[in-house]
Design a protein around this motif. Structure first.
Motif, PDB file in Angstrom:
ATOM      1  N   SER A  13      72.499 114.467  49.348  1.00 29.55           N
ATOM      2  CA  SER A  13      73.752 114.510  48.280  1.00 29.55           C
ATOM      3  C   SER A  13      75.110 114.596  48.797  1.00 29.55           C
ATOM      4  N   PRO A  14      76.073 114.405  48.257  1.00 39.08           N
ATOM      5  CA  PRO A  14      77.253 114.308  48.835  1.00 39.08           C
ATOM      6  C   PRO A  14      77.660 115.691  48.893  1.00 39.08           C
ATOM      7  N   ILE A  15      78.379 116.073  50.004  1.00 41.62           N
ATOM      8  CA  ILE A  15      78.875 117.266  50.576  1.00 41.62           C
ATOM      9  C   ILE A  15      79.527 118.212  49.322  1.00 41.62           C
ATOM     10  N   TYR A  16      80.535 117.592  48.395  1.00 42.91           N
ATOM     11  CA  TYR A  16      80.993 118.267  47.462  1.00 42.91           C
ATOM     12  C   TYR A  16      79.949 118.880  46.557  1.00 42.91           C
ATOM     13  N   LEU A  17      79.034 118.054  46.099  1.00 45.12           N
ATOM     14  CA  LEU A  17      77.980 118.468  45.289  1.00 45.12           C
ATOM     15  C   LEU A  17      77.246 119.863  45.779  1.00 45.12           C
ATOM     16  N   GLN A  18      77.024 119.583  47.132  1.00 46.17           N
ATOM     17  CA  GLN A  18      76.183 120.729  47.996  1.00 46.17           C
ATOM     18  C   GLN A  18      77.381 122.146  47.981  1.00 46.17           C
ATOM     19  N   THR A  20      79.419 122.802  45.589  1.00 45.34           N
ATOM     20  CA  THR A  20      79.272 123.196  44.232  1.00 45.34           C
ATOM     21  C   THR A  20      77.869 123.962  44.017  1.00 45.34           C
ATOM     22  N   LYS A  21      76.859 123.294  44.255  1.00 39.01           N
ATOM     23  CA  LYS A  21      75.443 123.837  44.162  1.00 39.01           C
ATOM     24  C   LYS A  21      75.330 125.358  44.922  1.00 39.01           C
ATOM     25  N   PHE A  22      76.065 125.733  46.008  1.00 39.93           N
ATOM     26  CA  PHE A  22      76.125 126.807  46.660  1.00 39.93           C
ATOM     27  C   PHE A  22      76.766 127.718  45.893  1.00 39.93           C
ATOM     28  N   PHE A  23      78.174 127.366  45.313  1.00 38.75           N
ATOM     29  CA  PHE A  23      78.629 128.338  44.813  1.00 38.75           C
ATOM     30  C   PHE A  23      77.766 128.656  43.420  1.00 38.75           C
ATOM     31  N   GLU A  24      77.227 127.794  42.680  1.00 40.33           N
ATOM     32  CA  GLU A  24      76.211 128.017  41.473  1.00 40.33           C
ATOM     33  C   GLU A  24      75.131 129.105  41.922  1.00 40.33           C
ATOM     34  N   ALA A  25      74.572 128.693  42.997  1.00 40.34           N
ATOM     35  CA  ALA A  25      73.371 129.604  43.479  1.00 40.34           C
ATOM     36  C   ALA A  25      73.929 131.141  43.719  1.00 40.34           C
ATOM     37  N   MET A  26      74.950 131.270  44.314  1.00 41.47           N
ATOM     38  CA  MET A  26      75.829 132.334  44.587  1.00 41.47           C
ATOM     39  C   MET A  26      76.196 133.202  43.148  1.00 41.47           C
ATOM     40  N   VAL A  27      76.420 132.504  42.336  1.00 42.16           N
ATOM     41  CA  VAL A  27      76.875 133.064  40.925  1.00 42.16           C
ATOM     42  C   VAL A  27      75.505 133.527  40.317  1.00 42.16           C
ATOM     43  N   PHE A  28      74.530 132.616  40.212  1.00 44.52           N
ATOM     44  CA  PHE A  28      73.124 132.803  39.595  1.00 44.52           C
ATOM     45  C   PHE A  28      72.436 133.854  40.344  1.00 44.52           C
ATOM     46  N   VAL A  50      84.861 121.323  56.984  1.00 47.12           N
ATOM     47  CA  VAL A  50      84.596 120.132  56.336  1.00 47.12           C
ATOM     48  C   VAL A  50      85.993 119.644  55.808  1.00 47.12           C
ATOM     49  N   ASN A  51      86.173 118.537  55.576  1.00 43.65           N
ATOM     50  CA  ASN A  51      87.390 118.006  55.218  1.00 43.65           C
ATOM     51  C   ASN A  51      88.137 118.687  53.808  1.00 43.65           C
ATOM     52  N   LEU A  52      89.191 118.990  53.986  1.00 45.55           N
ATOM     53  CA  LEU A  52      89.963 119.463  52.725  1.00 45.55           C
ATOM     54  C   LEU A  52      90.010 118.759  51.615  1.00 45.55           C
ATOM     55  N   ASN A  53      89.951 117.496  51.645  1.00 45.07           N
ATOM     56  CA  ASN A  53      89.438 116.451  50.523  1.00 45.07           C
ATOM     57  C   ASN A  53      88.441 116.726  49.850  1.00 45.07           C
ATOM     58  N   THR A  54      87.209 116.875  50.545  1.00 46.59           N
ATOM     59  CA  THR A  54      85.864 117.366  50.109  1.00 46.59           C
ATOM     60  C   THR A  54      85.900 118.619  49.466  1.00 46.59           C
ATOM     61  N   VAL A  55      86.608 119.787  49.753  1.00 43.25           N
ATOM     62  CA  VAL A  55      86.656 120.878  49.134  1.00 43.25           C
ATOM     63  C   VAL A  55      87.438 120.610  47.905  1.00 43.25           C
ATOM     64  N   GLN A  56      88.581 120.138  47.887  1.00 46.54           N
ATOM     65  CA  GLN A  56      89.209 119.749  46.737  1.00 46.54           C
ATOM     66  C   GLN A  56      88.441 119.257  45.680  1.00 46.54           C
ATOM     67  N   LYS A  57      87.810 118.157  46.031  1.00 48.01           N
ATOM     68  CA  LYS A  57      86.851 117.461  44.966  1.00 48.01           C
ATOM     69  C   LYS A  57      85.949 118.191  44.440  1.00 48.01           C
ATOM     70  N   SER A  58      85.123 119.270  45.158  1.00 51.23           N
ATOM     71  CA  SER A  58      84.310 120.205  44.809  1.00 51.23           C
ATOM     72  C   SER A  58      84.785 121.330  43.972  1.00 51.23           C
ATOM     73  N   TYR A  59      86.081 121.682  44.188  1.00 48.81           N
ATOM     74  CA  TYR A  59      86.804 122.572  43.199  1.00 48.81           C
ATOM     75  C   TYR A  59      87.062 121.893  42.064  1.00 48.81           C
ATOM     76  N   ALA A  60      87.492 120.758  42.033  1.00 45.65           N
ATOM     77  CA  ALA A  60      87.766 120.055  40.834  1.00 45.65           C
ATOM     78  C   ALA A  60      86.552 119.735  40.056  1.00 45.65           C
ATOM     79  N   TYR A  61      85.448 119.431  40.642  1.00 45.74           N
ATOM     80  CA  TYR A  61      84.179 119.268  39.987  1.00 45.74           C
ATOM     81  C   TYR A  61      83.825 120.833  39.372  1.00 45.74           C
ATOM     82  N   MET A  62      83.736 121.727  40.109  1.00 48.39           N
ATOM     83  CA  MET A  62      83.468 122.933  39.422  1.00 48.39           C
ATOM     84  C   MET A  62      84.512 123.370  38.534  1.00 48.39           C
TER      85      MET A  62
END
Length: 143
Positions: A13-18, A20-28, A50-62
């Motif tokens: 799956s895309p890195i930004y989703l991975q 996101t899933k990592f942060f979800e797991a850490m919260v759960f 990872v690329n800063l844009n990838t992290v920004q995309k993940s944070y925007a999605y979260m």
């Protein structure tokens, strides 16, 4: 943050989703609590390599799904909305469960049989993890 040391990306799956899933797991799992500060986008990009844009995309999605909130483009925290966290947790669990159930139905396994299988394997699945790896290695040798 030491929690990112063990994180490994996959090609499924895309890195930004991975991320996101990592942060979800850490919260759960309770590693991150409501209101906890998370690394800045730049920090996380550096730590995860990872690329800063990838992290920004993940944070925007979260933010979009309600897992985090960002204070005036400064810092981000895990949402304090425990109802939202519970909803996200249920969705996190539901996705693989539906895939599993669709697979069972597609091979005509009855609901009772699925429940029996779950009952049989639920408590021993941790013990089986090492065996799965060994079995895969053995089957690879046969090819």
């Amino acid at each position: 943050m030491p929690m990112f040391e063990a994180f490994e990306f996959n090609n499924n799956s895309p890195i930004y989703l991975q991320i996101t899933k990592f942060f979800e797991a850490m919260v759960f799992l309770g590693e991150l609590k409501p209101g906890d500060l998370i690394p800045s986008r730049r920090e996380l990009a550096g730590e995860m390599r990872v690329n800063l844009n990838t992290v920004q995309k993940s944070y925007a999605y979260m933010e979009e799904i309600g897992l985090i909130t960002t204070e005036k483009n400064r810092y981000s925290v895990i949402t304090k909305d425990t109802d939202k966290i519970e909803e996200l947790k249920n969705n996190y669990i539901k996705e693989p469960l539906i895939i599993f159930l669709k697979t069972m139905k597609s091979i005509n396994i009855s609901k009772d049989s699925v429940l029996e299988l779950i009952d049989k394997y639920y408590d021993i699945v941790d013990e089986m993890e090492g065996l799965e790896d060994d079995n895969c290695k053995e089957s690879d040798k046969k090819i």
